[in-house]
Write a protein that holds these residues in place. Structure first.
Motif, PDB file in Angstrom:
ATOM      1  N   ARG A 186       9.859  14.906 -11.512  1.00 11.14           N
ATOM      2  CA  ARG A 186       9.648  13.552 -10.974  1.00 11.14           C
ATOM      3  C   ARG A 186      10.664  13.149  -9.916  1.00 11.14           C
ATOM      4  O   ARG A 186      10.305  12.679  -8.843  1.00 11.14           O
ATOM      5  N   ASP A 187      11.943  13.289 -10.194  1.00 14.07           N
ATOM      6  CA  ASP A 187      12.979  12.812  -9.278  1.00 14.07           C
ATOM      7  C   ASP A 187      13.067  13.628  -7.988  1.00 14.07           C
ATOM      8  O   ASP A 187      13.728  13.205  -7.043  1.00 14.07           O
ATOM      9  N   GLU A 188      12.409  14.765  -7.946  1.00 18.39           N
ATOM     10  CA  GLU A 188      12.460  15.639  -6.768  1.00 18.39           C
ATOM     11  C   GLU A 188      11.162  15.648  -5.963  1.00 18.39           C
ATOM     12  O   GLU A 188      11.091  16.285  -4.912  1.00 18.39           O
ATOM     13  N   VAL A 189      10.122  14.971  -6.445  1.00 24.85           N
ATOM     14  CA  VAL A 189       8.837  14.969  -5.745  1.00 24.85           C
ATOM     15  C   VAL A 189       8.977  14.171  -4.444  1.00 24.85           C
ATOM     16  O   VAL A 189       9.337  13.003  -4.461  1.00 24.85           O
ATOM     17  N   LEU A 190       8.690  14.837  -3.337  1.00 20.85           N
ATOM     18  CA  LEU A 190       8.741  14.192  -2.030  1.00 20.85           C
ATOM     19  C   LEU A 190       7.317  13.794  -1.635  1.00 20.85           C
ATOM     20  O   LEU A 190       6.403  14.618  -1.695  1.00 20.85           O
ATOM     21  N   VAL A 191       7.139  12.531  -1.237  1.00 23.12           N
ATOM     22  CA  VAL A 191       5.850  12.046  -0.743  1.00 23.12           C
ATOM     23  C   VAL A 191       6.078  11.556   0.682  1.00 23.12           C
ATOM     24  O   VAL A 191       6.910  10.677   0.913  1.00 23.12           O
ATOM     25  N   VAL A 232       0.838  -1.202   0.000  1.00 24.57           N
ATOM     26  CA  VAL A 232       0.000   0.000   0.000  1.00 24.57           C
ATOM     27  C   VAL A 232       0.871   1.249   0.000  1.00 24.57           C
ATOM     28  O   VAL A 232       0.612   2.204  -0.744  1.00 24.57           O
ATOM     29  N   ILE A 233       1.919   1.257   0.802  1.00 24.32           N
ATOM     30  CA  ILE A 233       2.831   2.402   0.855  1.00 24.32           C
ATOM     31  C   ILE A 233       3.469   2.643  -0.511  1.00 24.32           C
ATOM     32  O   ILE A 233       3.508   3.774  -0.999  1.00 24.32           O
ATOM     33  N   ALA A 234       3.973   1.576  -1.139  1.00 24.50           N
ATOM     34  CA  ALA A 234       4.592   1.714  -2.462  1.00 24.50           C
ATOM     35  C   ALA A 234       3.587   2.235  -3.489  1.00 24.50           C
ATOM     36  O   ALA A 234       3.921   3.094  -4.320  1.00 24.50           O
ATOM     37  N   GLN A 235       2.358   1.741  -3.431  1.00 26.27           N
ATOM     38  CA  GLN A 235       1.329   2.205  -4.368  1.00 26.27           C
ATOM     39  C   GLN A 235       1.001   3.681  -4.149  1.00 26.27           C
ATOM     40  O   GLN A 235       0.826   4.425  -5.112  1.00 26.27           O
ATOM     41  N   LEU A 236       0.897   4.094  -2.898  1.00 30.97           N
ATOM     42  CA  LEU A 236       0.600   5.501  -2.603  1.00 30.97           C
ATOM     43  C   LEU A 236       1.712   6.423  -3.086  1.00 30.97           C
ATOM     44  O   LEU A 236       1.457   7.450  -3.722  1.00 30.97           O
ATOM     45  N   VAL A 237       2.960   6.068  -2.791  1.00 31.39           N
ATOM     46  CA  VAL A 237       4.091   6.888  -3.229  1.00 31.39           C
ATOM     47  C   VAL A 237       4.094   7.005  -4.743  1.00 31.39           C
ATOM     48  O   VAL A 237       4.238   8.102  -5.305  1.00 31.39           O
ATOM     49  N   SER A 238       3.906   5.899  -5.427  1.00 28.63           N
ATOM     50  CA  SER A 238       3.877   5.909  -6.886  1.00 28.63           C
ATOM     51  C   SER A 238       2.699   6.726  -7.429  1.00 28.63           C
ATOM     52  O   SER A 238       2.868   7.548  -8.332  1.00 28.63           O
ATOM     53  N   ALA A 239       1.512   6.518  -6.877  1.00 26.00           N
ATOM     54  CA  ALA A 239       0.315   7.210  -7.366  1.00 26.00           C
ATOM     55  C   ALA A 239       0.413   8.721  -7.155  1.00 26.00           C
ATOM     56  O   ALA A 239       0.044   9.499  -8.039  1.00 26.00           O
TER      57      ALA A 239
END
Length: 165
Positions: free
Chosen positions: A139-144, A118-125
């Motif tokens: 993209r490479d700088e977006v912090l979640v 779930v964590i991986a999906q949220l970060v990706s989404a």
């Protein structure tokens, strides 16, 4: 009152059981029982202006892509524009910064067996949502940041929220 949604069961605590989907839908006076994911996006004000409708849609869709359609009406999105000179890195104001996303949810989600997925999906989404609006260059700088909030440390309508109350 419980309402049926889809083919899995979700309850307000974020725990999943078997059977048809159920979401604790209560009268507005019992709103503390509803799971309410909070999405906050921070971006430089000048970059945020004009993107509000598409960001609200994309961030809401990001949550729905992970949790399902039942979550749509519960997603709370806040867009925070930071004025020039008020975003700094290394002690100096920056002229450019990639947006950051904070997703607040009940901490029980992190205890689920499927938490890593779930964590991986949220970060990706959320990353996809931000880049869909601001472009691939960020993209490479977006912090979640995924923040788990203990239910007992939140309040609604002047009352402390507690699971099962």
């Amino acid at each position: 009152m419980l309402a049926q949604f889809g083919d899995r069961m979700e309850i307000a605590s974020g725990m999943r059981t078997t059977g048809p989907t159920l979401l604790a839908r209560r009268r507005s006076s019992d709103a503390e029982e509803l799971p309410m994911p909070h999405v906050t996006l921070y971006a430089l004000e000048e970059e945020l202006v004009g993107h509000e409708p598409s960001l609200i849609e994309e961030l809401t869709n990001a949550v729905v892509s992970v949790y399902g359609a039942w979550a749509r009406s519960s997603v709370d999105v806040r867009l925070i524009g930071v004025p020039t000179g008020r975003w700094a890195r290394g002690g100096a104001a920056v002229a450019a910064a990639a947006p950051s996303v904070t997703f607040g949810m009940r901490e029980e989600v992190f205890a689920r067996e499927d938490a890593a997925r779930v964590i991986a999906q949220l970060v990706s989404a959320f990353t996809e949502a931000v880049t869909a609006v601001f472009g691939e260059d960020c993209r490479d700088e977006v912090l979640v940041e995924l923040v788990g909030q203990p239910t007992s440390r939140s309040g609604l309508g002047g009352k402390v929220i507690s699971v099962g109350s």
